[in-house]
Design a protein around this motif. Structure first.
Motif, PDB file in Angstrom:
ATOM      1  N   ILE A 193     -24.845 -51.043  26.092  1.00 37.91           N
ATOM      2  CA  ILE A 193     -25.143 -50.068  27.145  1.00 37.91           C
ATOM      3  C   ILE A 193     -25.087 -48.641  26.608  1.00 37.91           C
ATOM      4  O   ILE A 193     -24.259 -48.309  25.769  1.00 37.91           O
ATOM      5  CB  ILE A 193     -24.124 -50.203  28.299  1.00 37.91           C
ATOM      6  N   ALA A 194     -25.963 -47.806  27.119  1.00 39.28           N
ATOM      7  CA  ALA A 194     -25.808 -46.357  26.999  1.00 39.28           C
ATOM      8  C   ALA A 194     -25.763 -45.802  28.419  1.00 39.28           C
ATOM      9  O   ALA A 194     -26.652 -46.084  29.221  1.00 39.28           O
ATOM     10  CB  ALA A 194     -26.962 -45.735  26.232  1.00 39.28           C
ATOM     11  N   TYR A 195     -24.712 -45.054  28.713  1.00 44.61           N
ATOM     12  CA  TYR A 195     -24.571 -44.457  30.041  1.00 44.61           C
ATOM     13  C   TYR A 195     -24.544 -42.947  29.912  1.00 44.61           C
ATOM     14  O   TYR A 195     -23.744 -42.391  29.155  1.00 44.61           O
ATOM     15  CB  TYR A 195     -23.291 -44.939  30.716  1.00 44.61           C
ATOM     16  N   LEU A 196     -25.425 -42.289  30.636  1.00 46.52           N
ATOM     17  CA  LEU A 196     -25.465 -40.834  30.643  1.00 46.52           C
ATOM     18  C   LEU A 196     -25.176 -40.335  32.053  1.00 46.52           C
ATOM     19  O   LEU A 196     -25.990 -40.528  32.961  1.00 46.52           O
ATOM     20  CB  LEU A 196     -26.840 -40.323  30.194  1.00 46.52           C
ATOM     21  N   PRO A 197     -24.006 -39.703  32.278  1.00 41.65           N
ATOM     22  CA  PRO A 197     -23.693 -39.189  33.607  1.00 41.65           C
ATOM     23  C   PRO A 197     -24.533 -37.969  33.950  1.00 41.65           C
ATOM     24  O   PRO A 197     -25.210 -37.393  33.079  1.00 41.65           O
ATOM     25  CB  PRO A 197     -22.207 -38.832  33.496  1.00 41.65           C
ATOM     26  N   ASP A 198     -24.470 -37.547  35.201  1.00 44.71           N
ATOM     27  CA  ASP A 198     -25.295 -36.413  35.627  1.00 44.71           C
ATOM     28  C   ASP A 198     -24.793 -35.090  35.061  1.00 44.71           C
ATOM     29  O   ASP A 198     -25.551 -34.128  34.982  1.00 44.71           O
ATOM     30  CB  ASP A 198     -25.378 -36.342  37.154  1.00 44.71           C
ATOM     31  N   ASN A 199     -23.542 -35.042  34.644  1.00 40.26           N
ATOM     32  CA  ASN A 199     -22.989 -33.823  34.039  1.00 40.26           C
ATOM     33  C   ASN A 199     -22.133 -34.232  32.847  1.00 40.26           C
ATOM     34  O   ASN A 199     -20.904 -34.221  32.918  1.00 40.26           O
ATOM     35  CB  ASN A 199     -22.166 -33.045  35.069  1.00 40.26           C
ATOM     36  N   PRO A 200     -22.759 -34.607  31.736  1.00 43.07           N
ATOM     37  CA  PRO A 200     -22.009 -35.160  30.615  1.00 43.07           C
ATOM     38  C   PRO A 200     -21.029 -34.169  30.005  1.00 43.07           C
ATOM     39  O   PRO A 200     -21.329 -32.984  29.843  1.00 43.07           O
ATOM     40  CB  PRO A 200     -23.104 -35.538  29.607  1.00 43.07           C
ATOM     41  N   ASP A 201     -19.836 -34.665  29.681  1.00 38.92           N
ATOM     42  CA  ASP A 201     -18.827 -33.859  29.001  1.00 38.92           C
ATOM     43  C   ASP A 201     -19.027 -33.990  27.500  1.00 38.92           C
ATOM     44  O   ASP A 201     -18.984 -35.091  26.943  1.00 38.92           O
ATOM     45  CB  ASP A 201     -17.421 -34.329  29.378  1.00 38.92           C
ATOM     46  N   LEU A 202     -19.233 -32.874  26.836  1.00 41.61           N
ATOM     47  CA  LEU A 202     -19.426 -32.847  25.394  1.00 41.61           C
ATOM     48  C   LEU A 202     -18.272 -32.081  24.743  1.00 41.61           C
ATOM     49  O   LEU A 202     -17.657 -31.231  25.378  1.00 41.61           O
ATOM     50  CB  LEU A 202     -20.760 -32.171  25.054  1.00 41.61           C
ATOM     51  N   TYR A 203     -17.991 -32.399  23.497  1.00 41.85           N
ATOM     52  CA  TYR A 203     -16.926 -31.703  22.766  1.00 41.85           C
ATOM     53  C   TYR A 203     -17.480 -30.381  22.242  1.00 41.85           C
ATOM     54  O   TYR A 203     -18.064 -30.320  21.162  1.00 41.85           O
ATOM     55  CB  TYR A 203     -16.404 -32.576  21.637  1.00 41.85           C
TER      56      TYR A 203
END
Length: 238
Positions: free
Chosen positions: A76-86
């Motif tokens: 699976i790849a899941y991309l939320p509507d507001n992804p948290d990135l480092y």
């Protein structure tokens, strides 16, 4: 293939998803449509294994997401509507971190990062800190990170938000190419004209209940998807 049977999720007394059953076959692109709070994001998170659910079964290519979570999540790849990135990392470092999670070889990550980052026009910015990126650039980076391990199931929550017209067009082509090789794509969206053009199927959810699920052609008939959705939203749901 994504198989959802009788999915039910409650938050206290509120039923967020109510006895939802959907099957999306390999190579199909299914738009998941509904008003804010209809249960779309809750469903996506349940499929991705981020939240538990009260009843039902979810399988990814025959793998139960509860009984075999690691095997399911590897596909699976899941991309939320507001992804948290480092944001303290450079773009390339973040992508290499994701590649490490999925045990990609040096050549695999190099080829895939270059391919997708160039398609989405972010390749030349990968040496910059993520904190310097615009919202659209962060969205592009998140999309690349979701694609580099060659997932069998793509779960996307409003993936076109923030993309410029060229990147949006390129991402539509990427989705169609992935579907052509058998990737299952299930994504929520409010951009109905895009869904109408690229999706093979559409599922419409209202107050946690599935009210329509069929091919895009059958759901539309002679009308636009936008008009169909608005008509269904205005109907009283028994």
């Amino acid at each position: 293939m994504l198989k959802i049977e009788h999915l039910t999720k409650k938050f206290g007394e509120k039923i967020a998803v109510d006895d939802l059953s959907i099957t999306v076959e390999n190579g199909q692109i299914c738009a998941f449509i509904g008003h804010n709070g209809a249960g779309k994001t809750t469903t996506l998170k349940a499929i991705a294994g981020i939240i538990t659910f009260d009843k039902g079964i979810i399988e990814v290519n025959g793998v139960d997401v509860i009984k075999n979570p690691f095997e399911a999540k590897a596909q699976i790849a899941y991309l939320p509507d507001n992804p948290d990135l480092y944001e303290h990392l450079k773009g390339i470092d973040y992508l290499n971190f994701i590649a490490d999670v999925f045990n990609l070889s040096s050549q695999e990550r190099k080829d895939r990062i270059e391919y997708y980052a160039k398609k989405l026009e972010i390749y030349n910015d990968l040496s910059s800190l993520i904190s310097s990126y615009s919202h659209g650039m962060k969205q592009k980076l998140a999309l690349v990170s979701a694609l580099i391990h060659n997932p069998k199931l793509l779960l996307l929550d409003e993936p076109f938000v923030g993309l410029d017209p060229i990147s949006s067009y390129q991402f539509k082509l990427i989705l169609q190419d992935l579907a052509d090789i058998g990737v299952t794509i299930f994504y929520s969206t409010h951009v109905l004209d895009v869904a109408e053009k690229i999706c093979t199927h559409v599922a419409i959810i209202k107050n946690g209940k599935l009210i329509v699920y069929d091919t895009m052609e059958k759901v539309k008939g002679m009308d636009s998807l936008e008009n169909i959705f608005l008509e269904l939203e205005n109907e009283k749901h028994d």
